[in-house]
Every structure is written in structure tokens, then in C-alpha cells.
Design an enzyme around this catalytic site. Structure first.
Site, short mmCIF file in Angstrom:
data_model
loop_
_atom_site.label_atom_id
_atom_site.label_comp_id
_atom_site.label_asym_id
_atom_site.label_seq_id
_atom_site.Cartn_x
_atom_site.Cartn_y
_atom_site.Cartn_z
N LYS B 53 0.81 -1.16 0.03
CA LYS B 53 -0.08 -0.08 -0.13
C LYS B 53 0.73 1.22 0.00
O LYS B 53 0.72 2.26 -0.82
CB LYS B 53 -0.89 0.08 1.36
CG LYS B 53 -1.87 -1.00 1.23
CD LYS B 53 -2.74 -1.31 2.58
CE LYS B 53 -3.91 -2.47 2.48
NZ LYS B 53 -4.09 -3.05 3.77
N GLN B 97 -4.98 -1.71 9.86
CA GLN B 97 -4.33 -2.97 9.16
C GLN B 97 -5.16 -4.09 10.04
O GLN B 97 -4.77 -3.95 11.36
CB GLN B 97 -3.03 -3.07 9.06
CG GLN B 97 -2.81 -4.37 8.28
CD GLN B 97 -3.30 -4.60 7.05
OE1 GLN B 97 -3.42 -3.63 6.15
NE2 GLN B 97 -3.80 -5.67 6.41
N ASP B 120 -11.71 1.86 4.47
CA ASP B 120 -12.27 0.39 4.44
C ASP B 120 -13.61 0.16 4.60
O ASP B 120 -14.31 -0.95 4.41
CB ASP B 120 -11.64 -0.25 5.94
CG ASP B 120 -10.40 -1.15 5.34
OD1 ASP B 120 -10.02 -1.44 4.01
OD2 ASP B 120 -9.56 -1.42 6.14
#
Lengths: 289, 289
Positions: B53, B97, B120
């Protein structure tokens, strides 16, 4: 074989008895469950629904407020009323009767309701909690919540069963899918874009079929797996004035359980509205229910 | 017949080119897309994801912040960091994460993220908007959003098609169901409680099968309808160290379209994260993208 009729009136009666006890317990602790119903305009069906809600809330000795506003009500006026009930500590549940007149923005009104008082479970945060299965205390749309109560009452298996939900409204189909998934059913959501052959094939496989479309005979006997449970949320007025559901009469010969219309899901919706008003009153005051 | 392989790397490359242009346009208006990735502990798989990422965000000249916290980080410290990024006008997207170490409450962290920066799409209000299909501008989980991009890119029909989604995580299965339903697919959501025979029967009927379970060979050739589209979200490490998906190799003989692993869904997830970071940056600044 003839299906067992699920007696929604009897289950609703028992639920109301529990709700009455809970309401009494809250009242003895100084919290009278408060339900505000807002109706705009004079839709005759809405008027009947609102009257039934008012009557049941009265029977349970809730603090029941019904606010009827003229068709000419502006969005600003409606939002101001919602804001007032949001602030009012004696109101724990706010319901804006659908449909609203066309000039009003229903979505904005729904999202203006304080989520803890959103007794229809329509606010995105409540729908998201339900779909994500996170959190313990949040309101859920009353019809699907009432259907879960019926299924539990009849001890119908849910986990691992295949359920076909026909109709995907935010008040019935979508929350129903989430509730069933949260209890580990395999759920298919069908709707107007589902092909007829596909719908029949899926229905024939389903252990439980729930239909909320508003169209008679959407589910016919040949679509029902022998022994399946059929939950009919439809409420259609026939030419002779009588009510009928979305399921053909002949389905009763094949199904294992079926809800009648009237007397099935209908009474459960209002009873669940009352149950949830008490729950919201308790949660807002840090009390058990 | 052999299925057409859907080249996720090529589609991701094209998406990244568009994102780069959009990012440049925003930057020229004084808004540099800002992505903050928070990682707690030293899970090796997470470290790889985070590095990928970071690399991609760097290539696109984002304001890319990677914050690695020790395993001993407390909930209070993590929430404080989230609060800081919530306030920071140079950060438009926040990603925590997964998985977090066991002593941390992931749900509380997710709900602490400002919903407009929730890249997300895990916050209940964003999941609720998606499920309710209300609102225009809100983040959606990147893997399912990327799968929609793939399906559109390949011009695979969605409306009226029957889709079987296997796996119901909040990051993949659930948002996938909502996205597909919002584009008028008939969707079945299956999971660990779905019986094997039921799964096979549903899969054989499905026009599109999407599987995100994390178990090789969950979908085998005999479960695939000839010509169907198979999207494999699985990422499993074989004994020889190679990656494999959830779908058996033989499915390629029956399917019409299939995603390889690696090189299918994986590249789309990161590309979509970048795309959505730019979108969030634009929306937060009232700009078009």
C-alpha cells in the site's frame, strides 16, 4: 398434508402481555415508555395503521403521542417536529408514518431522527449495525423483527436453512436478510429483476420463503417445497374488499407452516412496535428489559 | 471450453492510471490525497500488505503516512492516534490494518474513525448507507468495490443475474452482497453453516460465484454452471510456498470467466484503495472526481 397455520394474533397477544409487564416495571422505575407517531396528510390506509398503533399504545398505558400534520406541511416544519421529539426525554420512540406527500424528502426526515429513538430501524447507522451484526442495543424494523419472533415461537429452524426473501424494501426485505443471516441462515434476496424461472427454482429449494411484494399469487403451490415455511407479508385488497396476501391459497396444501392474511404477520408488526418502544425506553435510561 | 482469465493486474494498471490523473488534478487544486495506514504489531502478512500500500501510494505521490505501533500499544494510545488523523486536514483516508493484537478492541477502533475518512467502509453508518442504498458519496470496502470494477470492465451482466457469494465477512462478503443487490442482481449469501449439498445446488444455478473463504478447493469444477463467472478472493499459501485461491484449478474448464490467484482480485484491492483515497480527498473538499 395441510400446512399448520401460524396464528399471528395469538403470538402477538402473548408478546403484548410480556410488553405490558415490562412497561409496568419501567413505569414503576419512573420511566413511562413514550411513542410519538407523526402522520402527514390523510392517506386512508395510513390513518388506519396510525389508529391501530395509538390504540395498542393506549392499552399498554404508554405515553402515546399522535401528531397529524396537514398535507401542506413543509420539510422545515416536519424536521422541527422531529427535532422536538429528539430532545424530549418523555419520548423514546419516533415513527414517521410512510408514505409522506411527494413534496417531502422522506430520507432526510429518517436521517434526522435520533438513532436511539429510530423505532423503524431505518437510520443508516441502525441498518449498518444490523447488517454488520455489531452492537447489542439498536432498533430493528418491526415487521422483520416480528417475523423472527414468530419463527422462534414456532421453533422453526433457522441456522443452516435456506431462506428465500422476495422483496427488498428497507422496512422489510433488507433487514429480514440481515436478521436471518445473523442467525446463520443461507439467504437469497430476490426482487423485481429476478427472472420468473429463477424465482421458481430458488423457491423450490427454500426451507423458508418470505414474501413482501404487494402482489397476490406471487408464490404459488408449485413453487413450494413440501413442508416449507411460508411467511406472507403481503396485504392486498381484493375486488370484494377482503384482504389477501402475496401467496396463493393453494400453497397451504404443500407448505409445512404458513401465515394467514389477515391474522399472520400484521398483528406481529404492531406488537413488535410496542415491544421495541419499551426496549428503547429501557436502553435510553440504562435499565434492563 | 476454457474460461477467459480476468487479468486483474491489467485492470488495476488502468485504474491506477485514472487515479494518477485524478490525484494530479486534485493536487493542482491544492489537495494532496492523504492516506494514513496504522499497523499494530508485526504480523508478517500484514507487513507485506502495508508495504504494498505504501509503495503504491508513493508512486501516486499521495501524502502517505504509515504508522507502525508496537504490539504493546494500548487501546487508549491507538484511539488517540485515530483521533489525531480524524482531525488532520491532510489525511483523507484512515486504514487500520487487520488483524489487531488480541488485547485491542477492533470494533471500537473502527467506530472511532471519522466515517468520511473510513476508507475500509467498515463503520456501521457506511455499511448502512451501502445496504440501504442511500446517499451518493460514502466509502465502500475496497475488495468488493474492486470486484465491481472488474465485472464492469469485463462487461459481465449483473442486473437480473443470480450471484452466489460464499463467505460473509464485513470486509468482503457483506458489502459485496449489497453492491450486487444495488445493481439488481439476485444474491445468495452462503457461509460455514450452509450445507455442502445446498452449496453445490446454489453454485450450479449461479451466473456468478464469488468466493472469499480462505480455504482451497471450496469451489470445484462440478459446482460451476458452464459459462459462469468465478471470482476467487482466496489467498492461501500452499506447502510449496505458492499462492492459491479458494477455487479448484479444474474450474477453468467449465467457467466462462475466472480470476487467477495471484493476479486477479489482489491487485484490484490495492488499486481501489488508491482510487477511494482520491475520492475521499475530493469529497472532503467539495471537489469533483
Amino acid at each position: 398434508m395441510t400446512a399448520k397455520l401460524i396464528d399471528g394474533r395469538a403470538i402477538a397477544k402473548r408478546l403484548n402481555e410480556t410488553t405490558a409487564k415490562q412497561s409496568l416495571a419501567l413505569t414503576s422505575q419512573g420511566v413511562i415508555p413514550g411513542l410519538a407517531v407523526i402522520m402527514v396528510g390523510d392517506d386512508p390506509a395510513s390513518a388506519i395503521y396510525v389508529r391501530n398503533k395509538e390504540r395498542q399504545a393506549g392499552k399498554l398505558q404508554f405515553n402515546s403521542v399522535v401528531k397529524k400534520l396537514p398535507t401542506t406541511t413543509t420539510q422545515t416544519e416536519l424536521l422541527a417536529l422531529v427535532a422536538r421529539y429528539n430532545q424530549d426525554p418523555e419520548i423514546h420512540a419516533i415513527l414517521v408514518q410512510s408514505p409522506l406527500p411527494d413534496h417531502l424528502d422522506e430520507e432526510e426526515v429518517v436521517q434526522a431522527i435520533n438513532p436511539v429513538k429510530d423505532v423503524d430501524g431505518l437510520h443508516p447507522i441502525n441498518l449498518g449495525r444490523l447488517f454488520g451484526n455489531v452492537g447489542l442495543h439498536y432498533p430493528v424494523a418491526c415487521t422483520p423483527k416480528g417475523i423472527m419472533t414468530m419463527l422462534h415461537d414456532q421453533k422453526i429452524n433457522i441456522s443452516g436453512q435456506h431462506v428465500l426473501m422476495i422483496g427488498r424494501s428497507r422496512l422489510v426485505g433488507k433487514p429480514m436478510v440481515a436478521l436471518l443471516n445473523n442467525e446463520n441462515a443461507t439467504v437469497t434476496l430476490a426482487h423485481r429483476h429476478t427472472g420468473a424461472d429463477e424465482l421458481t427454482a430458488l423457491s423450490k429449494m427454500a426451507d423458508i420463503v418470505i414474501v413482501a411484494v404487494g402482489q397476490p399469487n406471487i408464490v404459488t403451490a408449485n413453487m413450494v417445497k413440501p413442508g416449507a415455511t411460508i411467511i406472507d407479508v403481503g396485504m392486498n385488497r381484493k375486488a370484494d374488499g377482503k384482504l389477501t396476501g402475496d401467496v396463493a391459497d393453494t400453497a397451504i396444501e404443500v407448505a409445512g407452516y404458513i401465515t394467514p392474511v389477515p391474522g399472520g404477520v400484521g398483528p406481529m408488526t404492531i406488537a413488535t412496535l410496542m415491544q421495541q418502544t419499551v426496549q428503547l425506553a429501557a436502553w435510553q435510561n440504562g435499565l434492563e428489559v
